[in-house]
Design an enzyme around this catalytic site. Structure first.
Site, PDB file in Angstrom:
ATOM      1  N   GLY A  11       0.611  -1.210  -0.113  1.00 36.03           N
ATOM      2  CA  GLY A  11      -0.147  -0.016  -0.027  1.00 36.03           C
ATOM      3  C   GLY A  11       0.640   1.376   0.037  1.00 36.03           C
ATOM      4  N   SER A  12       2.184   1.337  -0.569  1.00 32.77           N
ATOM      5  CA  SER A  12       2.701   2.588  -0.342  1.00 32.77           C
ATOM      6  C   SER A  12       2.243   3.630  -1.361  1.00 32.77           C
ATOM      7  CB  SER A  12       4.142   2.156  -0.860  1.00 32.77           C
ATOM      8  OG  SER A  12       4.515   1.780  -2.026  1.00 32.77           O
ATOM      9  N   LYS A  64     -16.465 -15.508  -9.383  1.00 31.97           N
ATOM     10  CA  LYS A  64     -15.890 -14.261  -9.263  1.00 31.97           C
ATOM     11  C   LYS A  64     -16.934 -13.104  -9.483  1.00 31.97           C
ATOM     12  CE  LYS A  64     -12.724 -11.688 -12.391  1.00 31.97           C
ATOM     13  NZ  LYS A  64     -11.553 -11.468 -13.033  1.00 31.97           N
ATOM     14  N   MET A  89      -3.897  -6.941  -7.172  1.00 36.17           N
ATOM     15  CA  MET A  89      -3.131  -7.960  -8.167  1.00 36.17           C
ATOM     16  C   MET A  89      -4.153  -8.878  -8.577  1.00 36.17           C
ATOM     17  SD  MET A  89      -0.665  -6.444  -8.110  1.00 36.17           S
ATOM     18  CE  MET A  89       0.655  -7.523  -8.758  1.00 36.17           C
ATOM     19  N   ARG A  90      -5.390  -8.322  -9.207  1.00 35.79           N
ATOM     20  CA  ARG A  90      -6.382  -9.268  -9.818  1.00 35.79           C
ATOM     21  C   ARG A  90      -7.018  -8.701 -10.942  1.00 35.79           C
ATOM     22  NH1 ARG A  90      -8.281 -13.465  -6.861  1.00 35.79           N
ATOM     23  NH2 ARG A  90      -7.376 -13.386  -4.573  1.00 35.79           N
ATOM     24  N   LEU A  91      -7.347  -9.302 -12.020  1.00 31.90           N
ATOM     25  CA  LEU A  91      -7.886  -8.719 -13.017  1.00 31.90           C
ATOM     26  C   LEU A  91      -9.398  -8.525 -12.874  1.00 31.90           C
ATOM     27  CD1 LEU A  91      -6.975  -8.375 -15.987  1.00 31.90           C
ATOM     28  CD2 LEU A  91      -8.100 -10.569 -16.691  1.00 31.90           C
ATOM     29  N   LEU A  92     -10.187  -7.345 -12.945  1.00 33.27           N
ATOM     30  CA  LEU A  92     -11.159  -7.051 -12.684  1.00 33.27           C
ATOM     31  C   LEU A  92     -12.214  -7.454 -13.978  1.00 33.27           C
ATOM     32  CD1 LEU A  92     -11.201  -3.284 -11.515  1.00 33.27           C
ATOM     33  CD2 LEU A  92     -11.762  -5.383 -10.374  1.00 33.27           C
ATOM     34  N   ASN A 106      -5.456   2.421 -13.212  1.00 32.80           N
ATOM     35  CA  ASN A 106      -4.384   1.465 -12.653  1.00 32.80           C
ATOM     36  C   ASN A 106      -3.110   2.293 -12.908  1.00 32.80           C
ATOM     37  OD1 ASN A 106      -3.349  -0.834 -11.473  1.00 32.80           O
ATOM     38  ND2 ASN A 106      -3.038  -1.682 -13.714  1.00 32.80           N
ATOM     39  N   HIS A 108       1.058   0.677 -13.271  1.00 28.67           N
ATOM     40  CA  HIS A 108       1.688  -0.585 -13.573  1.00 28.67           C
ATOM     41  C   HIS A 108       3.079  -0.224 -13.725  1.00 28.67           C
ATOM     42  CE1 HIS A 108       2.163  -4.517 -15.071  1.00 28.67           C
ATOM     43  NE2 HIS A 108       2.972  -4.213 -15.902  1.00 28.67           N
ATOM     44  N   SER A 135       3.474   3.276 -15.982  1.00 27.68           N
ATOM     45  CA  SER A 135       2.413   3.619 -16.751  1.00 27.68           C
ATOM     46  C   SER A 135       1.021   3.693 -15.775  1.00 27.68           C
ATOM     47  CB  SER A 135       2.023   2.596 -17.745  1.00 27.68           C
ATOM     48  OG  SER A 135       2.940   2.448 -18.776  1.00 27.68           O
ATOM     49  N   ASP A 144      -3.888  -5.229 -18.379  1.00 28.30           N
ATOM     50  CA  ASP A 144      -2.815  -4.069 -18.655  1.00 28.30           C
ATOM     51  C   ASP A 144      -2.989  -3.509 -20.100  1.00 28.30           C
ATOM     52  OD1 ASP A 144      -1.978  -3.976 -15.886  1.00 28.30           O
ATOM     53  OD2 ASP A 144      -0.656  -5.547 -16.324  1.00 28.30           O
TER      54      ASP A 144
HETATM   55  C1  GAR Z   1       3.337  -0.973  -7.582  1.00 27.15           C
HETATM   56  O1  GAR Z   1       4.687  -0.965  -8.142  1.00 27.15           O
HETATM   57  C2  GAR Z   1       2.409  -1.289  -8.805  1.00 27.15           C
HETATM   58  O2  GAR Z   1       2.680  -0.564 -10.057  1.00 27.15           O
HETATM   59  C3  GAR Z   1       2.182  -2.667  -8.888  1.00 27.15           C
HETATM   60  O3  GAR Z   1       2.159  -3.297  -7.658  1.00 27.15           O
HETATM   61  C4  GAR Z   1       3.091  -2.464  -6.839  1.00 27.15           C
HETATM   62  C5  GAR Z   1       2.422  -2.050  -5.486  1.00 27.15           C
HETATM   63  O4  GAR Z   1       2.948  -1.657  -4.484  1.00 27.15           O
HETATM   64  N1  GAR Z   1       1.204  -3.167  -9.825  1.00 27.15           N
HETATM   65  C6  GAR Z   1       1.183  -4.189 -10.598  1.00 27.15           C
HETATM   66  O5  GAR Z   1       2.008  -4.771 -10.955  1.00 27.15           O
HETATM   67  C7  GAR Z   1      -0.207  -4.128 -11.053  1.00 27.15           C
HETATM   68  N2  GAR Z   1       0.079  -5.149 -12.413  1.00 27.15           N
HETATM   69  P1  GAR Z   1       2.441  -0.798  -3.195  1.00 27.15           P
HETATM   70  O6  GAR Z   1       1.424  -1.881  -2.760  1.00 27.15           O
HETATM   71  O7  GAR Z   1       3.448  -0.486  -2.563  1.00 27.15           O
HETATM   72  O8  GAR Z   1       1.666   0.467  -3.508  1.00 27.15           O
END
Ligand code: GAR
Length: 204
Positions: A11-12, A64, A89-92, A106, A108, A135, A144
């Site tokens: 969750g950063s 789902k 980390m799931r496809l909606l 989103n 990425h 992105s 994505d």
């Molecule tokens: C982030 O780097 C984000 O871009 C990536 O997960 C990380 C979450 O970090 N997302 C994906 O890879 C989506 N396909 P966080 O929990 O520290 O925000």
């Protein structure tokens, strides 16, 4: 604009968005933070900012579709206008993507269309490319594949490890996501972008 934040992990990015809201550089109201994982640190982070949290696991539903119908009900209950994915980390599926077309974004960790899906940072390192990036894109039914809103490049050096590259990417993400959301919400509220009958945003 009222937003819901969806996240599965640390969750950063959610924290960077909540900080920007607190600092009044991002003007929006966080209705709630949702996670699909009971132990995701993002839930504690959200509570520290006084934001409501919700968690349910897909495996506790028969399908789902039923899982996403519960999520949609939650979005309706809070009258949420935008869904912001930040490490979800799931496809909606269509249950949420269709009613929220062009209102789900989103982030990425790659320069899409390069390295979609899981472990984008590992994919970039494995491919031996000299740059990757971040992105921010609208979410459609694909992995994505939605229309890109904003990108920023991150160079890869020969000293980079997966950890160092992830850190560099996250530093960029924490700036870029709140800034991009603010621009997007401003444009929408000024009516700069208007949706035509096909659902595609068009500049006036
Ligand atoms: C982030 O780097 C984000 O871009 C990536 O997960 C990380 C979450 O970090 N997302 C994906 O890879 C989506 N396909 P966080 O929990 O520290 O925000």
């Amino acid at each position: 604009m009222k937003i819901a934040l969806f996240a599965s992990g640390s969750g950063s990015n959610v924290e960077a968005i909540l900080q920007a809201i607190r600092a009044e550089t991002l003007y929006t109201t966080p209705a709630f933070v949702f996670s699909d994982r009971p132990n995701a640190p993002v839930l504690e982070k959200a509570k520290r900012y006084g934001v409501s949290t919700h968690m349910f696991r897909p495996r506790d539903f028969d399908s789902k579709q039923q899982y996403e119908e519960s999520l949609l009900q939650l979005l309706d209950n809070y009258d949420v206008q935008w869904v912001v994915l930040a490490g979800y980390m799931r496809l909606l599926g269509a249950t949420i993507v269709e009613p929220y077309t062009h209102r789900i974004v989103n982030i990425h960790p790659s320069l899409l269309p390069a390295f979609p899906g899981l472990d984008a940072v590992g994919q970039a390192l494995g491919a031996g490319v000299e740059k990757t990036g971040v992105s921010i894109h609208y979410v459609d039914a694909g992995m994505d594949t939605g229309e890109i809103i904003q990108q920023e490049t991150v160079p890869i050096t020969s000293e980079d490890t997966k950890t160092s590259l992830e850190e560099k990417i996250k530093r960029v993400e924490h700036q870029l996501y709140p800034e991009t959301l603010q621009q997007l919400f401003e444009e929408r509220s000024k009516g700069v972008l208007q949706r035509d009958e096909t659902g595609i945003d068009k500049c006036q």
